[in-house]
Each structure stands twice: as structure tokens, then as C-alpha cells.
Enzyme design. Sequence first.
Site, PDB file in Angstrom:
ATOM      1  N   LYS A  49       0.844  -1.204   0.000  1.00  0.00           N
ATOM      2  CA  LYS A  49       0.000   0.000   0.000  1.00  0.00           C
ATOM      3  C   LYS A  49       0.879   1.254   0.000  1.00  0.00           C
ATOM      4  O   LYS A  49       2.085   1.177   0.274  1.00  0.00           O
ATOM      5  CB  LYS A  49      -0.912  -0.017   1.226  1.00  0.00           C
ATOM      6  CG  LYS A  49      -0.176  -0.008   2.564  1.00  0.00           C
ATOM      7  CD  LYS A  49      -1.093  -0.403   3.716  1.00  0.00           C
ATOM      8  CE  LYS A  49      -0.359  -0.355   5.054  1.00  0.00           C
ATOM      9  NZ  LYS A  49      -1.168  -0.914   6.149  1.00  0.00           N
ATOM     10  N   TYR A 268      15.577  30.361   9.363  1.00  0.00           N
ATOM     11  CA  TYR A 268      14.380  31.019   9.909  1.00  0.00           C
ATOM     12  C   TYR A 268      14.398  30.975  11.439  1.00  0.00           C
ATOM     13  O   TYR A 268      14.733  29.956  12.044  1.00  0.00           O
ATOM     14  CB  TYR A 268      13.119  30.289   9.440  1.00  0.00           C
ATOM     15  CG  TYR A 268      12.785  30.516   7.987  1.00  0.00           C
ATOM     16  CD1 TYR A 268      12.447  31.777   7.505  1.00  0.00           C
ATOM     17  CD2 TYR A 268      12.785  29.437   7.101  1.00  0.00           C
ATOM     18  CE1 TYR A 268      12.120  31.966   6.171  1.00  0.00           C
ATOM     19  CE2 TYR A 268      12.456  29.613   5.770  1.00  0.00           C
ATOM     20  CZ  TYR A 268      12.126  30.891   5.308  1.00  0.00           C
ATOM     21  OH  TYR A 268      11.815  31.065   3.999  1.00  0.00           O
TER      22      TYR A 268
END
Length: 381
Positions: A49, A268
Site C-alpha cells: 500500500k 528562519y
Amino acid sequence: MTPASDPKSIDTLPAGATGLLTIDLDTIVANWRKLSSQAIPADCAAVVKADAYGCGITQVSRALAKAGCRTFFVATLDEARAVREVTPTSTIYVLNGFFPGSGDQYAKFDCRPVLGDAVELAEWDAFRTTSGWEGLAAVHVDTGMNRLGFRIADAQALEARIKGGKHGFALVMSHLVNAEMLGDSVNGRQVAAFREIASLFSGVPASLANSSGIFLGSQFHFDLVRPGAALYGVNPTPEADTPMQPVVDLKARVAQVRTIEKGETVGYGGTWTARQQTRLAVISAGYADGYFRAAGGIDNLRSAEVIAAGQRCPVAGRISMDLLAIDITALPPGAIRRGGMVTLIGDGITVDELGRHFDTIGYEVLTSLGRRYVRAYKGGA
Ligand SMILES: *Cc1c(COP(=O)(O)O)cnc(C)c1O
């Protein structure tokens, strides 16, 4: 997702490529063989999956089918179609079940729904009656997960149908809540409850174990085991060393090398401050590529590491969307140059290790692997 012509050579990458993600199909096959032998006499399926946990559902299914894997589990019908295209005779189970009106698709891809309650079962029955299709299904029984699956009493009520024959069930299954914790008492409760249910489904093969469940002992194996993560190199026994081999190698491009002075900050928020004159390599990978923002380097905290010129170097400052910085001060000058490559996964950095830095698990590291890297496959022939 352009395939590289020579997976072993970074030199053949397009000049603009930000990174090279190499998936070793032979190692996935070796991991499947190891799990298979661990589970004998039970059969070993493969869970593919979510694009085979980010590794490529087409390539992985084809390689495993070639190696002798006969049963595949997927989550969705789209995934079932992808497996069917490359494995014409395999058995495919769709874990998320029978959605209203999906019968035609099941017939078309010749796959089997994993049925999770009496309403789904009734719709599947109705589709089989009206279409004349004689496909089979799995019955999922919930033994404690409270996610999908018949409640135990509702599963017991199927006993008469089983005894009547021609029930259409090819598998009865359940799923473990805490298989990676060897000593957790919920495992014992679930295996006991499942054994009882499985005995009512006489003649129907039974399946309980995921990757970690295989390592809980033979009483968890029943007739079929369903490993996913361990195939792709995630450690199924996190309390001990991994029995699996790593499958994924990820290299990313150095966009720039720069020197900053003591006291300057990186990235940042200015969360990381240089304690000395510092050399940084700015790498062309960020959280948009699946390198989670949680791994950012913050002063005095242990950060994730990247291998540059054979040495582990700490991440410096926050992870940006498309970039991250590493501190390469400890490397000899010139060891890392613009345009070169560093290792984000591989050479000892496992998806499990990165998962800890990402505040998650190896599963999510794999399913988040970026789409901007050039992908290459090794082996599988
Ligand atoms: C995903 C899944 C698996 C595979 O689990 P792993 O822990 O990746 O081995 C098995 N069974 C079910 C029902 C699943 O949803």
C-alpha cells in the site's frame, strides 16, 4: 521521477537534479525471503500500500512476484490496479474494504475486498448476486484496534454461513495494536481472541501478523503473515537491533558552501548560533522533500545528521521548504564542494533514526520521501 540510467553513478544525474533516491529491489526481495523463512510453515504475503511505502508499487510488486510472492495487500482499488498490471495471477486484497458501488472495480481487477462489517458484506453479496461474479473476500475481525473489522460478536454470527459452505471467504484476518512491543499483554489477548474466531471459520486460512507480529513467535503466524514496513528496511523489533537490511539510499545536492562568523545565526527564526567561525553546506532538500521540519538544528539540542565526505555532520538551523544547512566545520577545507552530494539516508543513517529526529516512525519517513528526487532502482531482474 525520471529514472537514472545508471543507478550507481551520481555522475550520470542531470545537472539540475536535486537528489538521487536509490531503491534496492534485491534487498526488498532478500528481506521478504527472510520474513518468509521466519514464518514457515505460514505463507508470506507483501503489503505494498501507499506506493509500496514510498518505494514504488510497480517495481516492488513485480520484483516480489518474480521472487515467488503470491499474495499482495493494498489499501485502495487504484493500488490494486497497479499490482494487477504487473502480477497477472497474484491474489490481491484491498484493506480499506468494499466502498459503495465499487463491485465493478473488484471484478475488473480481479481483487478481493477485506470486509469490515455486515453492511459491507451485504453489499458485496448483492453485487455478486446481480453480476454473477464469483470473486472471493477476506473477513476482517476487530480484536482490539477499533479501526476496521467486524466486532467479535458479529463475526461469530457468521458461523452458520461458514458451515453452510459456498460462503465466499478466502481469508479471516485481524490486526495487532502493539506488535512492536514484545512484552505488551494486549498481544496475548488479541492472539487468544483471534484463535477463537479463526476456529469458527473452519477451512478458511487465517492471518494476524504484520511485520512486527512475525517476531512475536509462531503462535502469531497462523496461515499467512502480512509484512509491510520490514520489507522496506524499517526495524520490526525496535527494542532490539534490526534483523532487516536497509533498502533506501538518499543523496542530495550541495547548493552552496559558505562561512559564517561566531555569533551569526542560521535559518528562519535564528534558532542556531555559530559558536565559532563555521563552515556550512547548504543542501538542496527540505521539508517539501519529506525531510521533516521537526529535524531542525536548534542550539544545544541534538539534531539530525547528514553524512558529508564520509563524516556525520549536524543539521544547523531550521529546515526550510527546499533547503537545509549542515555544519561542516569539522571536515577538511575543500572536502565538500558546490554541486557535490551528501547522504541523507544510507551509510548507517536509517529510516528509523531519521524517524526519531522527525518525531515520527520509519513508516512515515518512507511514505513522505520526496517526488523531486531522481529515482533509481537497483536489482529486481
Ligand atoms: C499496513 C498493514 C499491514 C502491514 O503492517 P506493517 O507494520 O507495515 O508490517 C498489515 N496488516 C494491515 C491490516 C495493515 O493495515
